[in-house]
Write an enzyme that holds these catalytic residues in place. Structure first.
Site, PDB file in Angstrom:
ATOM      1  N   THR A  13      -5.079  -6.388  -7.129  1.00 19.18           N
ATOM      2  CA  THR A  13      -6.374  -7.009  -6.807  1.00 19.18           C
ATOM      3  C   THR A  13      -7.169  -6.147  -5.823  1.00 19.18           C
ATOM      4  O   THR A  13      -8.302  -5.733  -6.113  1.00 19.18           O
ATOM      5  CB  THR A  13      -6.142  -8.412  -6.191  1.00 19.18           C
ATOM      6  OG1 THR A  13      -5.371  -9.186  -7.112  1.00 19.18           O
ATOM      7  CG2 THR A  13      -7.458  -9.113  -5.904  1.00 19.18           C
ATOM      8  N   LYS A 105      -1.310  -7.303   6.328  1.00 23.03           N
ATOM      9  CA  LYS A 105      -1.153  -7.971   7.642  1.00 23.03           C
ATOM     10  C   LYS A 105       0.293  -8.330   7.952  1.00 23.03           C
ATOM     11  O   LYS A 105       0.719  -8.311   9.106  1.00 23.03           O
ATOM     12  CB  LYS A 105      -2.035  -9.223   7.753  1.00 23.03           C
ATOM     13  CG  LYS A 105      -1.833 -10.261   6.678  1.00 23.03           C
ATOM     14  CD  LYS A 105      -2.777 -10.016   5.538  1.00 23.03           C
ATOM     15  CE  LYS A 105      -2.446 -10.820   4.328  1.00 23.03           C
ATOM     16  NZ  LYS A 105      -3.510 -10.935   3.381  1.00 23.03           N
ATOM     17  N   GLY A 134     -10.365 -10.682   5.111  1.00 19.52           N
ATOM     18  CA  GLY A 134     -10.956 -10.025   3.939  1.00 19.52           C
ATOM     19  C   GLY A 134     -12.134  -9.130   4.277  1.00 19.52           C
ATOM     20  O   GLY A 134     -12.016  -8.173   5.050  1.00 19.52           O
ATOM     21  N   GLY A 187      -6.626 -14.479  -7.576  1.00 20.17           N
ATOM     22  CA  GLY A 187      -6.133 -13.304  -6.842  1.00 20.17           C
ATOM     23  C   GLY A 187      -6.196 -13.448  -5.323  1.00 20.17           C
ATOM     24  O   GLY A 187      -6.043 -12.474  -4.607  1.00 20.17           O
ATOM     25  N   LYS A 205      -2.223 -12.813  10.804  1.00 18.37           N
ATOM     26  CA  LYS A 205      -3.589 -12.389  11.148  1.00 18.37           C
ATOM     27  C   LYS A 205      -3.917 -12.753  12.593  1.00 18.37           C
ATOM     28  O   LYS A 205      -4.530 -11.954  13.317  1.00 18.37           O
ATOM     29  CB  LYS A 205      -4.597 -13.051  10.204  1.00 18.37           C
ATOM     30  CG  LYS A 205      -4.518 -12.546   8.780  1.00 18.37           C
ATOM     31  CD  LYS A 205      -5.341 -13.430   7.856  1.00 18.37           C
ATOM     32  CE  LYS A 205      -5.266 -12.986   6.411  1.00 18.37           C
ATOM     33  NZ  LYS A 205      -5.736 -14.011   5.474  1.00 18.37           N
TER      34      LYS A 205
HETATM   35  P1  NDP Z   1      -1.358  -7.329  -5.994  1.00 18.14           P
HETATM   36  O1  NDP Z   1      -0.021  -7.869  -6.303  1.00 18.14           O
HETATM   37  O2  NDP Z   1      -2.525  -7.775  -6.807  1.00 18.14           O
HETATM   38  O3  NDP Z   1      -1.328  -5.718  -6.073  1.00 18.14           O
HETATM   39  C1  NDP Z   1      -0.261  -4.945  -5.586  1.00 18.14           C
HETATM   40  C2  NDP Z   1      -0.029  -3.810  -6.573  1.00 18.14           C
HETATM   41  O4  NDP Z   1       0.897  -2.879  -5.999  1.00 18.14           O
HETATM   42  C3  NDP Z   1       0.554  -4.299  -7.885  1.00 18.14           C
HETATM   43  O5  NDP Z   1       0.031  -3.584  -8.983  1.00 18.14           O
HETATM   44  C4  NDP Z   1       2.034  -3.992  -7.682  1.00 18.14           C
HETATM   45  O6  NDP Z   1       2.769  -3.846  -8.874  1.00 18.14           O
HETATM   46  C5  NDP Z   1       1.963  -2.681  -6.924  1.00 18.14           C
HETATM   47  N1  NDP Z   1       3.191  -2.433  -6.189  1.00 18.14           N
HETATM   48  C6  NDP Z   1       3.846  -3.264  -5.368  1.00 18.14           C
HETATM   49  N2  NDP Z   1       4.952  -2.690  -4.884  1.00 18.14           N
HETATM   50  C7  NDP Z   1       5.005  -1.443  -5.439  1.00 18.14           C
HETATM   51  C8  NDP Z   1       5.920  -0.377  -5.358  1.00 18.14           C
HETATM   52  N3  NDP Z   1       7.038  -0.472  -4.621  1.00 18.14           N
HETATM   53  N4  NDP Z   1       5.673   0.744  -6.058  1.00 18.14           N
HETATM   54  C9  NDP Z   1       4.574   0.850  -6.833  1.00 18.14           C
HETATM   55  N5  NDP Z   1       3.664  -0.148  -6.967  1.00 18.14           N
HETATM   56  C10 NDP Z   1       3.872  -1.280  -6.277  1.00 18.14           C
HETATM   57  O7  NDP Z   1      -1.625  -7.600  -4.441  1.00 18.14           O
HETATM   58  P2  NDP Z   1      -3.017  -7.758  -3.691  1.00 18.14           P
HETATM   59  O8  NDP Z   1      -3.933  -6.684  -4.108  1.00 18.14           O
HETATM   60  O9  NDP Z   1      -3.462  -9.162  -3.766  1.00 18.14           O
HETATM   61  O10 NDP Z   1      -2.545  -7.546  -2.182  1.00 18.14           O
HETATM   62  C11 NDP Z   1      -2.248  -6.250  -1.691  1.00 18.14           C
HETATM   63  C12 NDP Z   1      -2.217  -6.287  -0.177  1.00 18.14           C
HETATM   64  O11 NDP Z   1      -3.498  -6.694   0.298  1.00 18.14           O
HETATM   65  C13 NDP Z   1      -1.224  -7.272   0.430  1.00 18.14           C
HETATM   66  O12 NDP Z   1      -0.724  -6.720   1.612  1.00 18.14           O
HETATM   67  C14 NDP Z   1      -2.085  -8.488   0.750  1.00 18.14           C
HETATM   68  O13 NDP Z   1      -1.568  -9.250   1.794  1.00 18.14           O
HETATM   69  C15 NDP Z   1      -3.367  -7.827   1.164  1.00 18.14           C
HETATM   70  N6  NDP Z   1      -4.563  -8.616   1.031  1.00 18.14           N
HETATM   71  C16 NDP Z   1      -4.845  -9.257  -0.147  1.00 18.14           C
HETATM   72  C17 NDP Z   1      -6.025  -9.939  -0.303  1.00 18.14           C
HETATM   73  C18 NDP Z   1      -6.394 -10.616  -1.567  1.00 18.14           C
HETATM   74  O14 NDP Z   1      -7.468 -11.243  -1.626  1.00 18.14           O
HETATM   75  N7  NDP Z   1      -5.579 -10.543  -2.612  1.00 18.14           N
HETATM   76  C19 NDP Z   1      -7.014 -10.000   0.796  1.00 18.14           C
HETATM   77  C20 NDP Z   1      -6.616  -9.298   1.998  1.00 18.14           C
HETATM   78  C21 NDP Z   1      -5.435  -8.632   2.092  1.00 18.14           C
HETATM   79  P3  NDP Z   1       3.626  -5.096  -9.412  1.00 18.14           P
HETATM   80  O15 NDP Z   1       2.611  -6.173  -9.746  1.00 18.14           O
HETATM   81  O16 NDP Z   1       4.333  -4.559 -10.595  1.00 18.14           O
HETATM   82  O17 NDP Z   1       4.531  -5.515  -8.300  1.00 18.14           O
HETATM   83  N1  HSE Z   2      -3.706 -14.591   0.809  1.00 19.77           N
HETATM   84  C1  HSE Z   2      -4.733 -14.277   1.731  1.00 19.77           C
HETATM   85  C2  HSE Z   2      -5.691 -15.436   1.839  1.00 19.77           C
HETATM   86  C3  HSE Z   2      -5.476 -13.046   1.288  1.00 19.77           C
HETATM   87  O1  HSE Z   2      -5.634 -16.316   0.983  1.00 19.77           O
HETATM   88  O2  HSE Z   2      -6.463 -15.480   2.790  1.00 19.77           O
HETATM   89  C4  HSE Z   2      -6.434 -12.553   2.305  1.00 19.77           C
HETATM   90  O3  HSE Z   2      -5.772 -12.056   3.422  1.00 19.77           O
END
Ligand code: NDP
Ligand code: HSE
Length: 425
Positions: A13, A105, A134, A187, A205
């Protein structure tokens, strides 16, 4: 024109949103910032996902060494999430002298000291605007706008998933499970949504924000935590009748050396600005001793909002002339003379299921009186099978007094169950 080569680890995401912004706004960033940011390598478990997100299978790598050995890459974005292997990867990247931009975080709040040390050792930068709230620039506000203030209070809605769930339950009568599923589909939710609904994400956070705001290490383990999984439709409906909306609030306050840090469901007066923060939106109130009140509002989760914070950090890092690290002893421990104040002041909503008999109410009011708890209002709701629900709203009292009183009340024979204890602002 300075060209900055970037690698992204994790193209889900947030990583996907980051890539999209860098592509969509490349010309704008070149023109206004004087930097050409080019993503040259992407590491993810799935090569298909990389190709789907970028249309370019040639930038896919499966091994961290492919990034470490590329001297042209100076910034690495970590958007994989979780503690391992993210921690090991980030440390290797930092020690190699490349800077990290992360949204993680959980990792930061648990291992900030270790990561910062690796950044110092490698002469690299560690940037994490996207880790809190975010797309809302709360970290930059704390570190670069309010440097001249004593920050006294940080309070807000800092988890998008729980706010989405509570909004849907309150406004549309949606079930908890359905609302959570929608947040996952959009997401917002963490890989394990327990982190969101049980308040861990907000605690991580708040640990980062309160450490930065109060210039002292506030370990996440010191933060009081309660999630939303026990909030019932009945609580939401009773709150509405009383003029309150339930929100998961993160609250940090500093009084001298005493710091109050807590995350819990809270009844907010429905006319309060925080009550109007709906769905995945977040809002943070900051209070400084000079600036007074500042409120930040925006999307706390999602691909493009969070990607926006990552891109901002990439540009910041690309243009930085020196590395800046935290201005407090960042050793993962509560730094003396800071103390955590657990017996904080609040108002409370207490719901009890009790025998519907004469004289019962006086038993509760006597216990509350013994603990010096003054009542604002008492409501009795529908009786069935000889039981009724009694709801107390207290005036401001202390956490310990309420806990002790509720403990004692719960042991009374006329009490079937203590249904809810919700703090009120
Ligand atoms: P997702 O699961 O959507 O994306 C993570 C990606 O990284 C996936 O494609 C995953 O593959 C890949 N991945 C994970 N571990 C590995 C690895 N060991 N080697 C290679 N690829 C890997 O997560 P998000 O984008 O939602 O979140 C990512 C980070 O951002 C987290 O730390 C989250 O807390 C933070 N965050 C998220 C927000 C949100 O709105 N979603 C907002 C703010 C922060 P696979 O699916 O196969 O595991
Ligand atoms: N899972 C977190 C939330 C993503 O829902 O706020 C953003 O940090």
């Amino acid at each position: 024109m300075k060209t900055v080569n970037v690698a992204i680890m994790g193209i889900g995401t947030v990583g996907g949103g980051t890539y999209e912004i860098l592509k969509k706004n490349r010309a704008l960033i070149k023109r206004t910032q004087g930097v050409d940011v080019v993503v040259t390598k992407i590491l993810d478990r799935s090569a298909e996902l990389i190709e789907k997100r970028t249309g370019n299978k040639d930038i896919a790598v499966t091994n961290l060494d492919d990034i470490l050995s590329d001297d042209k890459i100076s910034i690495v974005v970590e958007t994989m999430g979780g503690v391992e292997p993210a921690k090991t990867f980030i440390k290797k990247v930092l020690l190699s002298g490349k800077s990290i931009v992360t949204a993680n975080k959980e990792l930061l709040s648990k291992h900030w000291a270790e990561l910062e040390q690796a950044a110092k050792d490698g002469g690299a930068g560690l940037y994490f605007e996207a880790s809190c709230v975010g797309g809302v620039p709360v970290i930059r506000t704390l570190t670069e706008s309010l440097q001249g203030d004593n920050v006294l209070e940080i309070m807000g809605i800092i988890n998008g998933t729980t706010n989405y769930i509570l909004t849907k339950m309150t406004e549309e009568g949606m079930s908890y499970g359905q609302a959570l599923k929608e947040a996952q589909d959009k997401g917002f939710a963490e890989f394990d949504p327990t982190a969101d609904v049980e308040g861990f994400d907000a605690v991580y956070k708040l640990s980062i924000l309160s450490s930065l705001g109060f210039h002292t290490c506030i370990p996440y383990t010191e933060i009081y935590r309660e999630g939303i999984s026990k909030i019932t439709v009945n609580d939401i409906e009773s709150g509405k009748e009383l003029g309150y909306t339930v929100k998961l609030l993160a609250i940090g306050k500093k009084k001298g050396n005493k710091v109050e840090v807590r995350v819990h469901p809270t009844f907010v007066p429905s006319a309060h600005p925080l009550a109007a923060v709906r769905n995945e939106f977040n809002a943070v109130f900051l209070k400084g001793d000079c600036v007074d009140d500042v409120m930040l509002y925006g999307r706390g989760a999602g691909a493009l909002p969070t990607g926006s914070a990552i891109v901002s950090d990439i540009i910041y890092c690309a243009k930085a002339t020196e590395r800046r690290y935290t201005d407090f002893e960042n050793n993962g421990k509560l730094n003396a003379p800071t103390e955590i104040l657990s017996d904080f002041d609040s108002k409370y909503y207490i719901a009890l299921s009790v025998s519907d008999k004469p004289g019962v109410l006086s038993k509760f009011t006597e216990v509350l009186g013994n603990y010096g708890i003054s009542l604002n209002s008492v409501i009795q709701k529908g009786a069935a099978d000889g039981f009724a629900q009694i709801i107390f709203l207290t005036h401001t009292t202390t956490e310990n007094a309420v806990r002790n009183a509720v403990d004692e009340i719960g042991k009374l024979k006329v009490v079937k169950s203590v249904d809810s204890l919700i703090r009120v602002i």
